[in-house]
Design a protein around this motif. Structure first.
Motif, mmCIF file in Angstrom:
data_model
loop_
_atom_site.group_PDB
_atom_site.id
_atom_site.type_symbol
_atom_site.label_atom_id
_atom_site.label_comp_id
_atom_site.label_asym_id
_atom_site.label_seq_id
_atom_site.Cartn_x
_atom_site.Cartn_y
_atom_site.Cartn_z
ATOM 1 N N UNK A 32 1.402 -1.542 -0.273
ATOM 2 C CA UNK A 32 -0.070 -0.388 -0.119
ATOM 3 C C UNK A 32 0.804 1.317 0.037
ATOM 4 N N UNK A 33 0.298 2.290 -0.568
ATOM 5 C CA UNK A 33 0.940 3.562 -0.503
ATOM 6 C C UNK A 33 0.246 4.772 0.389
ATOM 7 N N UNK A 34 0.031 5.263 1.397
ATOM 8 C CA UNK A 34 0.279 6.288 2.209
ATOM 9 C C UNK A 34 -0.737 7.118 1.790
ATOM 10 N N UNK A 35 -1.060 6.880 0.550
ATOM 11 C CA UNK A 35 -1.629 8.670 -0.312
ATOM 12 C C UNK A 35 -3.381 7.354 -0.480
ATOM 13 N N UNK A 36 -2.964 5.845 -0.749
ATOM 14 C CA UNK A 36 -4.165 5.526 -0.119
ATOM 15 C C UNK A 36 -5.083 6.001 1.033
ATOM 16 N N UNK A 37 -4.750 5.966 2.163
ATOM 17 C CA UNK A 37 -5.815 6.726 3.222
ATOM 18 C C UNK A 37 -5.136 8.756 3.028
ATOM 19 N N UNK A 38 -5.166 8.840 2.242
ATOM 20 C CA UNK A 38 -5.506 10.748 2.444
ATOM 21 C C UNK A 38 -7.090 10.910 1.282
ATOM 22 N N UNK A 39 -7.377 11.612 1.633
ATOM 23 C CA UNK A 39 -8.236 12.861 0.824
ATOM 24 C C UNK A 39 -7.568 12.431 -0.655
ATOM 25 N N UNK A 40 -8.804 11.914 -1.796
ATOM 26 C CA UNK A 40 -10.119 11.893 -1.433
ATOM 27 C C UNK A 40 -10.697 10.301 -1.341
ATOM 28 N N UNK A 41 -9.576 9.919 -1.247
ATOM 29 C CA UNK A 41 -9.665 8.274 -0.809
ATOM 30 C C UNK A 41 -10.405 8.198 0.029
ATOM 31 N N UNK A 42 -9.626 8.704 0.942
ATOM 32 C CA UNK A 42 -9.843 8.349 2.834
ATOM 33 C C UNK A 42 -10.297 9.196 3.049
ATOM 34 N N UNK A 43 -11.228 9.556 4.412
ATOM 35 C CA UNK A 43 -11.939 11.257 4.720
ATOM 36 C C UNK A 43 -11.498 11.165 5.999
ATOM 37 N N UNK A 44 -10.326 9.844 6.790
ATOM 38 C CA UNK A 44 -9.916 9.595 8.294
ATOM 39 C C UNK A 44 -8.443 10.858 8.087
ATOM 40 N N UNK A 45 -9.107 11.773 8.994
ATOM 41 C CA UNK A 45 -7.710 12.318 9.120
ATOM 42 C C UNK A 45 -5.730 11.761 9.317
ATOM 43 N N UNK A 46 -5.399 12.224 8.753
ATOM 44 C CA UNK A 46 -4.164 10.636 8.827
ATOM 45 C C UNK A 46 -3.412 10.802 9.717
ATOM 46 N N UNK A 47 -3.338 10.271 10.820
ATOM 47 C CA UNK A 47 -2.925 9.444 12.082
ATOM 48 C C UNK A 47 -4.227 9.083 13.153
ATOM 49 N N UNK A 48 -5.354 9.636 12.289
ATOM 50 C CA UNK A 48 -6.449 8.972 13.034
ATOM 51 C C UNK A 48 -6.879 9.666 14.308
ATOM 52 N N UNK A 49 -6.714 11.386 14.920
ATOM 53 C CA UNK A 49 -6.354 11.318 15.751
ATOM 54 C C UNK A 49 -6.977 11.539 16.442
ATOM 55 N N UNK A 50 -8.680 11.439 16.053
ATOM 56 C CA UNK A 50 -10.477 11.498 16.519
ATOM 57 C C UNK A 50 -10.658 9.600 16.772
ATOM 58 N N UNK A 51 -9.836 8.599 16.279
ATOM 59 C CA UNK A 51 -10.616 7.360 16.536
ATOM 60 C C UNK A 51 -11.456 6.654 15.863
ATOM 61 N N UNK A 52 -11.106 6.619 14.631
ATOM 62 C CA UNK A 52 -11.977 6.466 13.235
ATOM 63 C C UNK A 52 -12.387 5.735 13.289
ATOM 64 N N UNK A 53 -13.410 5.132 13.069
ATOM 65 C CA UNK A 53 -13.269 3.095 12.920
ATOM 66 C C UNK A 53 -13.248 3.152 11.941
ATOM 67 N N UNK A 54 -12.528 2.579 10.097
ATOM 68 C CA UNK A 54 -13.123 2.845 9.116
ATOM 69 C C UNK A 54 -13.009 1.478 8.711
ATOM 70 N N UNK A 55 -13.804 0.711 7.351
ATOM 71 C CA UNK A 55 -13.171 -0.363 6.619
ATOM 72 C C UNK A 55 -12.438 0.186 6.053
ATOM 73 N N UNK A 56 -11.587 -1.042 5.004
ATOM 74 C CA UNK A 56 -10.787 -0.387 4.388
ATOM 75 C C UNK A 56 -11.203 -1.118 3.248
ATOM 76 N N UNK A 57 -12.416 -1.828 3.023
ATOM 77 C CA UNK A 57 -12.970 -2.040 1.381
ATOM 78 C C UNK A 57 -13.094 -1.046 0.715
ATOM 79 N N UNK A 58 -14.188 -0.779 1.231
ATOM 80 C CA UNK A 58 -14.732 1.337 0.132
ATOM 81 C C UNK A 58 -14.329 2.009 -0.192
ATOM 82 N N UNK A 59 -12.307 1.942 0.495
ATOM 83 C CA UNK A 59 -11.404 2.547 0.077
ATOM 84 C C UNK A 59 -11.025 1.734 -1.523
ATOM 85 N N UNK A 60 -10.726 0.534 -0.950
ATOM 86 C CA UNK A 60 -10.249 0.109 -2.844
ATOM 87 C C UNK A 60 -10.992 -0.784 -3.408
ATOM 88 N N UNK A 61 -12.178 -0.103 -3.491
ATOM 89 C CA UNK A 61 -13.524 0.015 -4.279
ATOM 90 C C UNK A 61 -13.082 1.013 -4.868
#
Length: 246
Positions: free
Chosen positions: A183-212
């Motif tokens: 994986x590249x870190x970029x997948x976990x940034x916008x526009x693919x992922x809405x969670x703030x990098x480092x997830x300081x707020x503790x958002x629970x988020x599945x991986x499949x929607x990002x991959x799709x």
């Protein structure tokens, strides 16, 4: 000594799940520590990573996570050159962050490119290779995943595999995601992922929607792995696996 050391790529080993389907075995033992042929389940992929020259692993924990840290606190002494770090979701938030949320939380320890694998999947023949990393580095993909033939418990599969080597969100024939990927870190940034990098707020988020979403943009490649593989999801599967291994 490796003649051609692979690029310095860490691995994220997922070990935070509650393991509800494995109860009562997981009431007092986290699933990644259940024994397969005398070793904790998660130790098999850790050893496979080392064989490939990948020495650093980041483990996320939640349910009974202190047991995992205690069990592998001396991992660098057992395996000279190995490194281990932890992302304690249970301690930080009181719950597991799911796969994408957990990866996002651990990003500061992972860098721009990393392996992801699950601590409850048995794939003893899988080879973590520098060649796979080098091909991924040379590509423009956000992820490269390994698929496996569908097991009995997932007959419909998860993703397709195109003739051009791309993973497909929609396909007539689908395979099961092995849980192993680059994986590249970029997948976990916008526009693919809405969670703030480092997830300081503790958002629970599945991986499949990002991959799709990334698959629909043609940014996920895949290949089929046909070696031994088992998702150790129930006590019956664990018992059968140990029986087959003798």
């Amino acid at each position: 000594m490796l003649r051609n050391p692979p690029p310095s790529v860490p691995a994220m080993l997922l070990a935070a799940g509650r393991g509800m389907r494995m109860r009562p075995l997981t009431d007092h033992t986290p699933k990644p520590l259940l024994s397969v042929r005398g070793k904790p389940l998660m130790q098999w992929p850790m050893e496979a990573l080392l064989r490939g020259g990948f020495s650093r692993v980041v483990v996320n924990t939640a349910w009974l996570g202190e047991q995992i840290e205690q069990r592998f606190a001396d991992w660098p002494e057992q395996q000279p050159g190995a490194e281990i770090a932890f992302s304690h979701e249970g301690q930080d938030f009181g719950y597991a962050l799911e796969t994408a949320g957990g990866i996002s939380r651990a990003l500061p320890q992972l860098g721009d490119m990393f392996w992801v694998l699950a601590g409850d999947v048995f794939a003893p023949d899988f080879a973590f290779t520098s060649g796979s990393v080098e091909r991924f580095v040379a590509s423009d993909q956000l992820a490269h995943i390994w698929l496996v033939p569908n097991p009995l418990h997932n007959p419909s599969g998860d993703f397709g595999l195109g003739g051009n080597g791309l993973a497909l969100n929609q396909a007539d024939e689908k395979f099961t995601y092995s849980t192993i990927g680059l994986y590249r870190r970029a997948l976990f940034d916008a526009p693919w992922c809405d969670t703030i990098p480092g997830n300081p707020q503790g958002t629970a988020e599945p991986l499949a929607p990002l991959l799709r979403k990334a698959m629909d943009a043609g940014l996920v490649s895949a290949e089929l792995y046909t070696g031994r593989w088992a998702d150790v999801g129930t006590p019956e599967r664990l018992k059968e696996l140990n029986r087959l291994l003798g």
